[in-house]
Design a protein around this motif. Structure first.
Motif, short mmCIF file in Angstrom:
data_model
loop_
_atom_site.label_atom_id
_atom_site.label_comp_id
_atom_site.label_asym_id
_atom_site.label_seq_id
_atom_site.Cartn_x
_atom_site.Cartn_y
_atom_site.Cartn_z
N VAL A 156 -9.61 4.53 3.65
CA VAL A 156 -9.16 5.86 4.09
C VAL A 156 -7.74 5.83 4.64
O VAL A 156 -7.14 6.89 4.86
CB VAL A 156 -10.12 6.42 5.17
N GLU A 157 -7.19 4.65 4.87
CA GLU A 157 -5.88 4.56 5.53
C GLU A 157 -4.75 5.28 4.81
O GLU A 157 -3.90 5.90 5.45
CB GLU A 157 -5.52 3.09 5.78
N PRO A 158 -4.67 5.24 3.48
CA PRO A 158 -3.56 5.94 2.81
C PRO A 158 -3.55 7.44 3.08
O PRO A 158 -2.51 8.08 2.93
CB PRO A 158 -3.82 5.66 1.33
N PHE A 159 -4.69 8.00 3.49
CA PHE A 159 -4.79 9.44 3.70
C PHE A 159 -4.49 9.85 5.14
O PHE A 159 -4.22 11.02 5.40
CB PHE A 159 -6.18 9.94 3.31
N ILE A 160 -4.58 8.91 6.09
CA ILE A 160 -4.46 9.29 7.49
C ILE A 160 -3.42 8.49 8.26
O ILE A 160 -3.13 8.79 9.41
CB ILE A 160 -5.83 9.15 8.21
N ARG A 161 -2.86 7.46 7.66
CA ARG A 161 -1.87 6.62 8.33
C ARG A 161 -0.58 6.57 7.53
O ARG A 161 -0.53 6.98 6.36
CB ARG A 161 -2.41 5.20 8.53
N LYS A 162 0.43 6.02 8.17
CA LYS A 162 1.72 5.81 7.50
C LYS A 162 2.08 4.33 7.40
O LYS A 162 3.14 3.98 6.88
CB LYS A 162 2.83 6.58 8.22
N THR A 209 0.84 -1.19 0.00
CA THR A 209 0.00 0.00 0.00
C THR A 209 0.88 1.25 0.00
O THR A 209 1.87 1.32 0.72
CB THR A 209 -0.92 0.02 1.24
N MET A 210 0.51 2.22 -0.81
CA MET A 210 1.19 3.50 -0.82
C MET A 210 0.43 4.48 0.08
O MET A 210 -0.77 4.70 -0.10
CB MET A 210 1.26 4.06 -2.25
N PHE A 211 1.12 5.06 1.03
CA PHE A 211 0.50 5.98 1.99
C PHE A 211 0.86 7.42 1.63
O PHE A 211 2.03 7.74 1.41
CB PHE A 211 0.93 5.65 3.42
N LEU A 212 -0.14 8.28 1.60
CA LEU A 212 0.02 9.66 1.16
C LEU A 212 -0.06 10.67 2.28
O LEU A 212 0.11 11.88 2.04
CB LEU A 212 -1.06 9.99 0.11
N SER A 213 -0.32 10.23 3.50
CA SER A 213 -0.57 11.18 4.60
C SER A 213 0.64 12.08 4.85
O SER A 213 0.47 13.28 5.12
CB SER A 213 -0.94 10.43 5.87
N GLY A 214 1.83 11.54 4.77
CA GLY A 214 3.02 12.36 4.97
C GLY A 214 3.15 13.45 3.93
O GLY A 214 3.52 14.59 4.25
#
Length: 608
Positions: free
Chosen positions: A205-211, A179-184
């Motif tokens: 929603v995890e990619p937007f709020i988690r790392k 998974t690619m995470f974008l929150s950072g």
């Protein structure tokens, strides 16, 4: 540089030719072209020579529908002479089944590629079954590649003889999902994100709020991978005379096997070069050693043989139609783009077919991760109304999850493949704002309003606690409606649906065990069941919707009439990763629900 000039020139000439066609020919000229196309359509098609080998190039993508081409792309394809790297699933299946009974086809060559296609897991399952049926007729299948990826090997393992290049390798190391995470990045650029959701497994929603992956998401993804990998091993084991346990040991202890190790492990039959395989194919087709090649026809060309077209269409003289409707892509409000499922557009198509007395049954082929909740409901309503008038059967493709399940649940029957990704019965809201980004660049906003929630859809600031509570209430209400409708449509206790929902993703085989899916079978099985349910006997024909998308595509395909090598080139790792980011951003652009509420699969779930 040569390819650059080739494609640039083709694109330029294509654009100029398009203008010339419109300006120079006028209405009468266009009528002439249409007449030419109609005449060309009656052509006898490619000729199959005696003692031919059918060639299946693993660079080919097998998709539910052909990718949409713009005018320029279609012109470039025609002028450059490159063969489209895509065949539709039904064409591929029917071609393989017809070839199995064609006396002129004496064997099949599975041709490896340095740039293998990205055919979905469920579609691979159906193609492999068709290859197995071909082998059971006694006709020989030979497979050759330099480096075998797991997807390629899944198909190649059907062969009587698998050959690998002396310096080649075979990938046999299990499945993974990243998974690619974008929150950072959002934090860095000042993009605010607020979410509302229902379902502890609703990880979209995890990619937007988690790392990192949440424990719940890790749990469901691991279960999905185990289901798919288990089916992968179960299919390969008997073809190679090995047990599932032996295959798993190879994956655990070796992972990547060089050519000699692959032979020792019985994953392949022998080590050899392409010229040696070519000589073997020449002998098989009765050619001499000094002949340039063997007698062959590509799978792509064979799909245009009249007998194959007849098999795919059924009884073309029949007035009874079975409509196969493709729902492929993100579900969005409105009409959407050709690569999306527009709620209004698909509902209108279903309504038209429902009211057409010649259409006796509908097969809805769903290949969607979901999307807009309201658009899913618009489509789902039409599915329910169609069921009240005629049989409607859902055939799930690679993915039919969340909103994709919503539009499926009211069908008479739901069919899926073991590796179909489905479920994800959950709802979420994602709300972006650019306040920090704007402030850091000297931009501010001020609002005058009447009513506490008058500027609820304003993206220039974060939502207040009261606004979030309002949206959460909407999400809760839609989720309650979702699980209630699933319970009613699937005749399941609501308590059970509430337990297996929670936004959790399931494989097709698990979904059948849970009652979310009726049977494990492919699209052809769904069509046959639709004909049986409508009591049509053999008196029916298949028509696919949406219809051919553009006039220019017909013109260029008719004018080119040639088959060439599939044009592919390997992508470097950095570009591949950047393309993944582009896909993530493309998903964001498809999020057009007016209230920001979605029934969607975890974003761009990839299984490698």
């Amino acid at each position: 540089m040569k390819d650059f000039f080739k494609y640039t020139f083709a694109s330029l000439i294509g654009s100029l030719l398009g203008i010339a066609l419109i300006v120079g020919l006028g209405f009468g000229g266009l009528i002439f072209l249409v007449g030419s196309i109609a005449s060309k359509a009656k052509d006898i098609g490619p000729q199959v020579k005696d003692k031919s080998v059918l060639v299946f190039d693993l660079a080919t993508n097998i998709t539910d529908t052909r990718p949409i081409s713009t005018t320029g792309e279609a012109l470039q394809e025609a002028l450059s002479g490159d063969q489209p790297a895509t065949i539709t699933l039904r064409k591929a299946i029917n071609a393989l089944d017809t070839a199995a009974q064609d006396e002129k086809i004496i064997g099949l060559y599975i041709k490896g590629s340095s740039t293998p296609g990205r055919t979905g897991l469920a579609n691979l399952q159906e193609i492999r079954q068709a290859l197995q049926r071909f082998r059971e007729t006694g006709k020989k299948i030979i497979a050759y590649d330099v480096d075998w990826t797991e997807r390629e090997y899944y198909l190649g393992s059907v062969a009587d003889e698998i050959v690998i290049n002396p310096l080649g390798a075979i990938e046999f190391n299990g499945l993974s999902s990243q998974t690619m995470f974008l929150s950072g990045a959002f934090d860095k650029f000042g993009i605010g994100v607020q979410v509302t959701r229902v379902g502890k497994y609703k990880s979209a929603v995890e990619p937007f709020i988690r790392k990192e992956i949440s424990p719940e998401n890790r749990e469901q993804t691991l279960k999905l991978l185990r289901d798919i990998w288990g089916k992968y091993l179960q299919k390969i084991a008997p073809s190679r005379g090995l047990t599932v346990q032996q295959l798993q040991a190879i994956a655990n202890e070796q992972g990547i096997l060089m050519a000699d190790a692959a032979v020792d492990s019985k994953l392949v039959d022998r080590v050899g070069y392409y010229d040696e395989v070519l000589s073997e194919l020449k002998v098989l087709t009765g050619k001499e050693e000094d002949d340039k090649t063997f007698t062959q026809i590509s799978l792509n060309n064979y799909t245009r043989v009249p007998e194959v077209i007849e098999v795919a269409s059924g009884d073309v003289k029949s007035k009874n139609k079975i409509a196969v409707v493709y729902a492929e892509g993100e579900i969005v409000n409105g009409t959407g783009t050709p690569r999306q499922i527009g709620g209004d557009r698909l509902a209108k198509e279903l309504r038209r077919l429902r009211l057409d007395d010649k259409v006796k049954a509908v097969v809805l082929r769903v290949n969607s991760p979901g999307g807009s909740a309201s658009a899913s409901e618009v489509i789902g309503r039409e599915v329910k109304m169609t069921r009240e008038q005629k049989p409607i059967i859902v055939s799930m493709g690679n993915i039919a999850a969340s909103g994709g399940y919503w539009i499926s649940m009211n069908a008479d029957k739901i069919f899926a493949e073991p590796t179909t990704i489905t479920g994800s019965i959950g709802v979420f809201g994602v709300l972006f704002n650019i306040q920090e980004l704007g402030n850091e660049n000297g931009i501010t906003w001020d609002t005058v309003k009447i009513g506490q929630f008058a500027d609820l859809n304003n993206n220039s600031r974060p939502k207040t606690e009261e606004e979030l509570a309002l949206i959460q209430n909407m999400v809760d209400s839609i989720y309650e409606r979702f699980i209630t409708d699933v319970a009613t449509a699937r005749d399941l206790p609501k308590e059970k649906v509430a337990e297996i929902a929670q936004g959790r993703v399931w494989s097709g085989v698990s979904a059948q065990e849970l009652g979310l899916v009726d049977e494990i079978t492919g699209i052809e099985g769904a069509i046959e069941f639709a004909a049986e349910t409508a009591e049509l006997g053999d008196n029916w024909k298949v028509e696919e919707y949406p219809k051919s998308r553009s006039l220019e595509q017909r013109i260029f395909r008719s004018l080119s009439g040639v088959e060439a090598e599939i044009s592919t080139s390997p992508i470097d790792p950095l570009t591949a990763e950047f393309q993944k980011l582009q896909q993530e951003l493309a998903s964001l652009r498809a999020m057009n629900d007016p209230y920001g509420i979605y029934t969607r699969l975890p974003f761009n779930l990839r299984i490698e």
